[in-house]
Design a protein around this motif. Sequence first.
Motif, PDB file in Angstrom:
ATOM      1  N   GLU A 316       0.859  -1.181   0.000  1.00 24.62           N
ATOM      2  CA  GLU A 316       0.000   0.000   0.000  1.00 24.62           C
ATOM      3  C   GLU A 316       0.902   1.240   0.000  1.00 24.62           C
ATOM      4  O   GLU A 316       1.857   1.316   0.782  1.00 24.62           O
ATOM      5  CB  GLU A 316      -0.898   0.013   1.234  1.00 24.62           C
ATOM      6  N   ARG A 326      -0.082  -6.136   2.337  1.00 28.50           N
ATOM      7  CA  ARG A 326      -1.223  -7.056   2.412  1.00 28.50           C
ATOM      8  C   ARG A 326      -0.737  -8.476   2.136  1.00 28.50           C
ATOM      9  O   ARG A 326      -0.001  -8.709   1.186  1.00 28.50           O
ATOM     10  CB  ARG A 326      -2.280  -6.705   1.369  1.00 28.50           C
ATOM     11  N   ALA A 328      -1.911 -11.541   0.661  1.00 31.81           N
ATOM     12  CA  ALA A 328      -3.037 -11.689  -0.263  1.00 31.81           C
ATOM     13  C   ALA A 328      -3.070 -13.061  -0.927  1.00 31.81           C
ATOM     14  O   ALA A 328      -2.063 -13.780  -0.995  1.00 31.81           O
ATOM     15  CB  ALA A 328      -2.973 -10.603  -1.338  1.00 31.81           C
ATOM     16  N   ASP A 343      -7.504 -10.188   0.705  1.00 34.15           N
ATOM     17  CA  ASP A 343      -6.499  -9.763   1.669  1.00 34.15           C
ATOM     18  C   ASP A 343      -6.779 -10.406   3.017  1.00 34.15           C
ATOM     19  O   ASP A 343      -7.911 -10.347   3.531  1.00 34.15           O
ATOM     20  CB  ASP A 343      -6.492  -8.237   1.822  1.00 34.15           C
ATOM     21  N   GLY A 378      -7.298  -7.185   5.902  1.00 38.05           N
ATOM     22  CA  GLY A 378      -8.379  -7.013   4.936  1.00 38.05           C
ATOM     23  C   GLY A 378      -9.713  -6.915   5.639  1.00 38.05           C
ATOM     24  O   GLY A 378      -9.809  -7.017   6.870  1.00 38.05           O
TER      25      GLY A 378
END
Length: 519
Positions: A316, A326, A328, A343, A378
């Motif tokens: 990010e 994240r 992911a 996420d 997330g």
Amino acid sequence: MQFPGGHPRSCALILGALAALGFEPLALWPLALLALAGLIALIAAAPSRKQATLLGWLFGVSHFTIGLNWIATAFSFQSALPVWLGWIAVLGLSLYLAVWPALAALTAWHLRRSPTALITAFSGAWLVSEWLRGWVFTGFPWNPMAAVLLGPFEHPGAARLAPWLGTYALSGLAVLFAGLWWQGLAGFRQDRRKLALLAIPLAAQFWPSFGSSAAAVPAGAPFLLVQPNISQDVLNDPAMYEANFQRAARLSGQVQPGRGDLVLWPESGVPWYLADGYPERYYFDTYAADPKLARERIGRIIGKESLLLTGAVDLEFQNGRPVGARNAITAIDGTGQLRGSYDKAHLVPYGEYVPLRWLLEPLGIARFVPGDIEFWPGPGPRTLDLGKFGKAGMLVCYEVIFSGQVTDRAHRPDYLFNPSNDGWYGAWGPPQHLAQARLRAIEEGLPLLRSTTTGISAVVDADGKVIQSIPLNRAGVIAGRLPPAHAPTLFARWGNMLVLLWGTVLFAVSAVASRRRRR
């Protein structure tokens, strides 16, 4: 059931350690039930609430210290903290987690007016304490007592009842079984018929499994699940990124041309950033490649008709600077296009972020995972619609241990995908992790596929049976078709409200038994 020597505190410590041997990899479930029966006997004989609480706490300290010994292994794969601190961390965590058995013991002691009242109260209190352990301070519900009721890979054991109970109520059932054994062993000399109480848990554990309704449903899309066997000591070494990728790529070469498979890679499966929008300088450092080129390379490996689900890391940015990461799961099709992502919501404390970082970091307490950027959570459970490959529910690593928090109930998936990196956790952590994944499959009525870096990777059907698996520290693939799901279970509809309902029933039975005793 009496204990020699008149040392209840020592007995509680010993019993807690023995109960932990009921979990994987030893799975000595009768020993776990006997140890719980011993704890019930200690609570029944405790002269005060303080003594009962202390006995429950001592039981929990040794129980969690033995069961969570794998956490100490994780310290050998990082350099931020001394390795010897691993056992201090295990003991410190256990001192906290033992609060929950202590509270269960205290509650049971107060409601102990008859054996039936004591057993049902302890069962209900244990159930509630595990539910609380699953969310207080973000939760750490590792090794619920329900896991000792799981049978071997081909048989779910008494855990087959999880669709109607949920995991935490199944833990309450394990305590109830232990109470039956306490009554049977304590009273058989006066009444031989009480030995029949010993048979009830045995019957529940060994009752044969019959064909499930899912067997009549056609299997789903073809899949290829990969375990590359990349050890933790090279997984995060930039010099090994290409070799690690090649290992997974070679195993994925078994995709049949033209058919199109769902290819499943583990957490940390790809060493590059895959999302668009990164500053160009990230294309040329020792870690990253151009995300578009990286995805196209993956597309050529899996083939145009296939789809890859893989663990990856996304960054990010704010004002061109990375401010968070994240953990992911990314879906990439055979043309290199992004088809969706998820996420991770339940992050690992001290692994992916440091709680109270402003306080702890100046004291030298850091997280295990390399890097200075913390991971961001997330939004929670999500279902990805993957077209011909069905609807997938996503769970990264230890998210799978959170009962009732693994699916988007408004968009029920067809199966669960759980990529994980268990290379941190020695010989005890991975089989315990798989056991808890099996519980999620049973209570939700959904098949589950686990792809891990070093094992244990597995395909679990909606009844919790392990159809295929790859053992620890071995590279391999599992090819097959997605197992069918069951209709939504009672737990899938109600979640942990069902668990609390069962807890209410147990406390009600305890109250009725107490009133009858007073009469």
